[in-house]
Design an enzyme around this catalytic site. Sequence first.
Site, PDB file in Angstrom:
ATOM      1  N   HIS A 172     118.796   4.068  83.054  1.00  0.00           N
ATOM      2  CA  HIS A 172     119.732   3.358  82.154  1.00  0.00           C
ATOM      3  C   HIS A 172     121.029   4.184  81.862  1.00  0.00           C
ATOM      4  O   HIS A 172     121.787   4.241  80.286  1.00  0.00           O
ATOM      5  CB  HIS A 172     119.049   3.191  80.545  1.00  0.00           C
ATOM      6  N   SER A 293     149.473   8.051  85.532  1.00  0.00           N
ATOM      7  CA  SER A 293     150.198   6.723  84.508  1.00  0.00           C
ATOM      8  C   SER A 293     151.942   7.181  84.291  1.00  0.00           C
ATOM      9  O   SER A 293     152.763   8.121  84.836  1.00  0.00           O
ATOM     10  CB  SER A 293     149.279   7.144  83.379  1.00  0.00           C
ATOM     11  N   LYS A 299     147.811  11.599  83.267  1.00  0.00           N
ATOM     12  CA  LYS A 299     147.071  10.558  83.650  1.00  0.00           C
ATOM     13  C   LYS A 299     146.460  11.039  85.079  1.00  0.00           C
ATOM     14  O   LYS A 299     147.403  11.160  85.809  1.00  0.00           O
ATOM     15  CB  LYS A 299     146.793   9.620  82.864  1.00  0.00           C
ATOM     16  N   GLU A 306     138.502   2.747  91.693  1.00  0.00           N
ATOM     17  CA  GLU A 306     138.512   1.733  90.884  1.00  0.00           C
ATOM     18  C   GLU A 306     138.101  -0.255  91.898  1.00  0.00           C
ATOM     19  O   GLU A 306     137.261  -0.740  91.719  1.00  0.00           O
ATOM     20  CB  GLU A 306     139.613   1.396  90.094  1.00  0.00           C
TER      21      GLU A 306
END
Length: 479
Positions: A172, A293, A299, A306
């Site tokens: 979980h 970024s 970043k 992704e």
Amino acid sequence: MASRNGEPTTKTSPVTANAQWGGRFAAGPAQIMSDINASIGFDKRMWQQDIEGSLAHAAMLGETGVISAEDQRAIAEGLGAIGREIAEGRFTFETALEDIHMNIEARLTERIGDAGRRLHTGRSRNDQVACDFKLWVRDAIDGLSAQMTGAMLALVERAAEHAADPMPGFTHLQTAQPVTFGHHLMAYVEMLARDRSRLADCRRRLNECPLGAAALAGTSFPIDRHHTAVALGFDRPTANSLDSVSDRDFALEFLAAAAICATHLSRLAEEIVIWCSAPFRFIRLSDAFTTGSSIMPQKRNPDAAELVRAKTGRIAGSLVALLTVMKGLPLAYGKDMQEDKEPVFEAADTLALCLAATEGMVRDLMPELGRMAVAAGQGFATATDLADWLVRTLKLPFRQAHHVTGRLVALAEAREVDLASLDLGAMQSIEPGITADVYGVLTVTASVASRTSFGGTAPANVAKEAARWRALLDAEQAA
Ligand code: ARG
């Protein structure tokens, strides 16, 4: 006419009756008909398979005396020359000739005359396309299987390196029990092994040659289908001519196997994204697999992970697309089936890219072992070890041990300490039988070391598994 990048060009010529089948047609198709009908834009990818299939067919026609040895030789030479034209970007693909089969056949006739017109004896585009496509899928399976092996090797190597390094195991996405990072990576080796075996299974089942089934009913020419089957590396010819030209199970099985593999890769990709995030920081990826970024200088985004996660959608979508095309199609061939190729090409290309990116990220990732180890001990991760100790040492039934441990966890939580920091008096206030011996099982190291059951996370197990897989994969690659 070849384009700059060596990609052969496709010429859209004025629409006239197709020279290959236009005998009973006075005029050419409407432009829109040509647009919807032509598959050359994508099936030119099968040019090598088409030439290979035609060479085998012509050799068989020569062998069985259906065509003369002289014609067979001319066909073989002509197809060889066409292969070089295509490879070197000197071939002009014509939309008016619809597909790869007719483009190559028309060019053959242009080069060698009547002998070229004899190539199509005893076959049809229906068995031809099924054969070409099987050959293409077979090659794709071989390439993707090799890539899966590469990704497995990367995982095995990193797992061997980190067989004993603890990390939290989750259920979980809540801290459950400590595991080792190596054990976690080895889980993906098992998944990829199943993916590979699904592809191998698909390859075994597809390996029957449809060539010679002709349009749907077989042929009256004395062809030798066993000859062509063997020449093309198939195990045998397909047994039923109707099934031969209408079966696309091999493409569906390929897509299903690809979709399941992509699903596995998406899970690892998602974990990489989570592990890279600042609150976790279990791993770092180098510049090779991240981007910055344009506005936030701090970043470092795990874009490759992704995209692997996201591209799974295309592959699963390809499976659904072809299932939908095939659903309810009456026997035998229907033009619907021309829609089989793009989803398969799309899925094969995308999976190849995702496997390469996954292997790259696995090799690239730098685990933050200290942070993982600390996290492994948080969230009362050794509560099960405490319950097991109560069962083993005090002979409590497991359910009762579970209850006692629950109360100890509540106490630790109230005091804002972890289990190992509860003093013995506090422990005994809940279960008087507990002795100082219990602290021995409450560390992360002791916890993982104790999981020696078959398939468990004990570092010795993990090291052995990594070594076993390493030897298996090395032996395969040496074979
Ligand atoms: N381009 C076609 C396909 O991909 C080849 C077979 C065409 N057969 C036919 N009877 N029109 O399916």
